[in-house]
Design a protein around this motif. Structure first.
Motif, mmCIF file in Angstrom:
data_model
loop_
_atom_site.group_PDB
_atom_site.id
_atom_site.type_symbol
_atom_site.label_atom_id
_atom_site.label_comp_id
_atom_site.label_asym_id
_atom_site.label_seq_id
_atom_site.Cartn_x
_atom_site.Cartn_y
_atom_site.Cartn_z
ATOM 1 N N MET A 307 -49.978 -8.819 -13.371
ATOM 2 C CA MET A 307 -49.230 -8.235 -13.016
ATOM 3 C C MET A 307 -49.806 -7.079 -14.339
ATOM 4 N N VAL A 308 -49.669 -5.474 -14.420
ATOM 5 C CA VAL A 308 -50.655 -4.814 -15.307
ATOM 6 C C VAL A 308 -49.612 -3.545 -15.762
ATOM 7 N N GLY A 309 -49.377 -3.339 -17.219
ATOM 8 C CA GLY A 309 -48.311 -2.062 -17.114
ATOM 9 C C GLY A 309 -48.237 -1.509 -18.487
ATOM 10 N N LEU A 310 -47.961 -0.037 -18.515
ATOM 11 C CA LEU A 310 -47.912 0.488 -19.915
ATOM 12 C C LEU A 310 -46.614 0.441 -20.107
ATOM 13 N N GLN A 311 -46.463 0.280 -21.693
ATOM 14 C CA GLN A 311 -45.303 0.769 -22.315
ATOM 15 C C GLN A 311 -45.060 1.474 -23.078
ATOM 16 N N MET A 312 -44.714 2.624 -23.073
ATOM 17 C CA MET A 312 -44.235 3.756 -24.341
ATOM 18 C C MET A 312 -43.027 3.666 -25.228
ATOM 19 N N ASN A 313 -42.844 3.310 -27.042
ATOM 20 C CA ASN A 313 -41.857 3.185 -27.260
ATOM 21 C C ASN A 313 -41.433 4.834 -28.350
ATOM 22 N N ILE A 314 -40.897 4.778 -27.918
ATOM 23 C CA ILE A 314 -40.132 6.734 -28.317
ATOM 24 C C ILE A 314 -39.437 6.840 -29.586
ATOM 25 N N PRO A 315 -39.304 7.335 -30.411
ATOM 26 C CA PRO A 315 -37.916 6.919 -31.671
ATOM 27 C C PRO A 315 -37.597 8.325 -31.390
ATOM 28 N N ILE A 316 -36.592 8.502 -30.571
ATOM 29 C CA ILE A 316 -35.863 10.160 -30.540
ATOM 30 C C ILE A 316 -35.207 10.599 -31.437
ATOM 31 N N PHE A 317 -34.016 9.494 -31.711
ATOM 32 C CA PHE A 317 -32.674 9.817 -33.287
ATOM 33 C C PHE A 317 -32.467 8.990 -34.090
#
Length: 432
Positions: A307-317
């Motif tokens: 399994m391969v993948g990408l992860q993006m954590n985006i601070p919103i508020f």
């Protein structure tokens, strides 16, 4: 004055054990400085701090490099079954949940992180600060060793002076006591000389203790055993000649001073802390690869092996948390800048004061040097008159005390010249 110097040196002291006890150690001032830099614990701790800072840089960089982790798990449903009804009206089918065991291999790679970039830059700044701190520690130790070395020489000079005066006065006392038996000299004169001789004996013993204390201070700074005999080869008159001809900087550059450079580096770190808080609002991107090997396989398995993948954590508020953190970092930067400006003013005033102290000490030393010559001639003249019976023993004792005071004031002036010279050179960073 000398006692105060001893106590202040004790408070500043940091030492280490000397490798291989030696019975006698012959040192010039350069050799004493080198020995202290090699064995003093303050310097050893500064070396460790630079190594730790270098390791922190490697840690910060490694956080952004590929991370490989392995895990093994085992699960057992304790005989439980899965019940599945494929159509309404049909009896449910039951599937046994068998024990499962997996071996997982996870590879992660950070692709983008603002905190990572700023963190590496900050770690490098701290490494630079550790290097400057080590330089400051070495400068402090060199100054302490120089003071201690000179103090031993001055203590030896004071002891020599008192012993010489004691020997001269004892010889005069023996002659006077012989004349008193024939009635030529009054007994009062003999008693007065006896008191003066005993006073000098006490002064000699006190001076011996001061010399031993000064020597012990130097031993501790050098990191040698307490029973090591120190033989100092540099001469006091040579050091005084160098102190008299001390080159004074035409203009004092605050930017070159080690404390200012250290605070300047702290300002750069404070700026990076603002960047660090701002980076908290940026997304973090990472990629991963996971390999799973079934050690115990279930009857029904839908888990892929790779399994391969990408992860993006985006601070919103964050309800203003990040804004408050940036504001705090800016306040820290402003505080550091104020401290830097204050230190600049303090160093400029300190340089003027140390320069004044040096010039004043040098002027006092030259005056006291002349006073000693005059007092010596006066004492020699009065001693001759006393032996001829022209003056009383009290007059001679007064002259002797005046001569001793002139000599001790001269030695004190020596110390002031040497110490003020060391302090000025330390401020310039030119103690070598």
């Amino acid at each position: 004055m000398m006692r105060t110097t001893f106590i202040s040196m004790l408070l500043l002291l940091g030492t280490s054990g000397f490798l291989g006890a030696q019975q006698t150690l012959t040192l010039d001032l350069a050799g004493a400085r080198k020995t202290a830099l090699e064995y003093n614990k303050t310097i050893a701790n500064a070396d460790l701090a630079t190594l730790k800072a270098a390791a922190a840089v490697r840690e910060a960089i490694a956080n952004g490099l590929p991370q490989l982790n392995a895990a093994v798990d085992y699960s057992n449903a304790l005989g439980a079954k899965i019940s599945i009804r494929f159509a309404e009206g049909m009896p449910p089918s039951e599937i046994d949940i068998k024990p499962q065991s997996n071996f997982n291999l996870n590879l992660t790679q950070l692709i983008f992180s603002g905190n990572y970039i700023v963190g590496v830059q900050t770690a490098k700044l701290y490494q630079s600060m550790a290097g400057i701190s080590k330089e400051k520690s070495e400068l402090d130790i060199i100054a302490q060793v120089t003071d201690a070395y000179q103090l031993v020489l001055i203590s030896e000079e004071l002891l020599r002076l008192l012993e010489q005066n004691q020997a001269n006065l004892e010889g005069l006392y023996e002659k006077t006591a012989a004349l008193e038996t024939f009635g030529i000299i009054e007994k009062t004169d003999v008693d007065q000389l006896s008191v003066q001789v005993n006073t000098l004996k006490n002064a000699v013993k006190s001076s011996e203790r001061q010399l031993e204390l000064a020597t012990n201070m130097l031993r501790l700074l050098l990191g040698v055993p307490v029973d090591t005999q120190l033989e100092l080869t540099d001469r006091l008159d040579q050091m005084l000649s160098e102190a008299e001809a001390l080159p004074l900087a035409e203009s004092f550059r605050v930017e070159d001073q080690v404390d200012f450079r250290l605070l300047n580096q702290q300002e750069l770190v404070s700026r990076k802390m603002i960047d660090m808080q701002r980076a908290n609002a940026l997304p973090t991107i990472s990629g991963y690869y996971r390999y799973t090997y079934k050690l115990l396989k279930p009857d029904f398995d839908m888990t892929p092996a790779n399994m391969v993948g990408l992860q993006m954590n985006i601070p919103i508020f964050s309800s203003g948390v990040r804004m408050a953190q940036v504001k705090q970092a800016r306040i820290d930067l402003e505080t550091t800048q104020n401290n830097k400006s204050l230190l600049s003013d303090q160093l400029k005033i300190q340089e003027k004061q140390l320069r004044f102290n040096y010039n004043s000490a040098l002027e006092t030393y030259l005056n006291q040097k002349n006073n000693v010559e005059v007092s010596r001639r006066v004492y020699a003249s009065l001693k001759l008159k006393y032996e001829q019976g022209i003056i009383s023993g009290l007059d001679l004792i007064t002259a002797d005390n005046n001569y001793l005071k002139a000599e001790t004031d001269y030695i004190s002036a020596m110390m002031q010249v040497l110490q003020s010279g060391v302090q000025l050179q330390k401020l310039y960073g030119k103690l070598d």
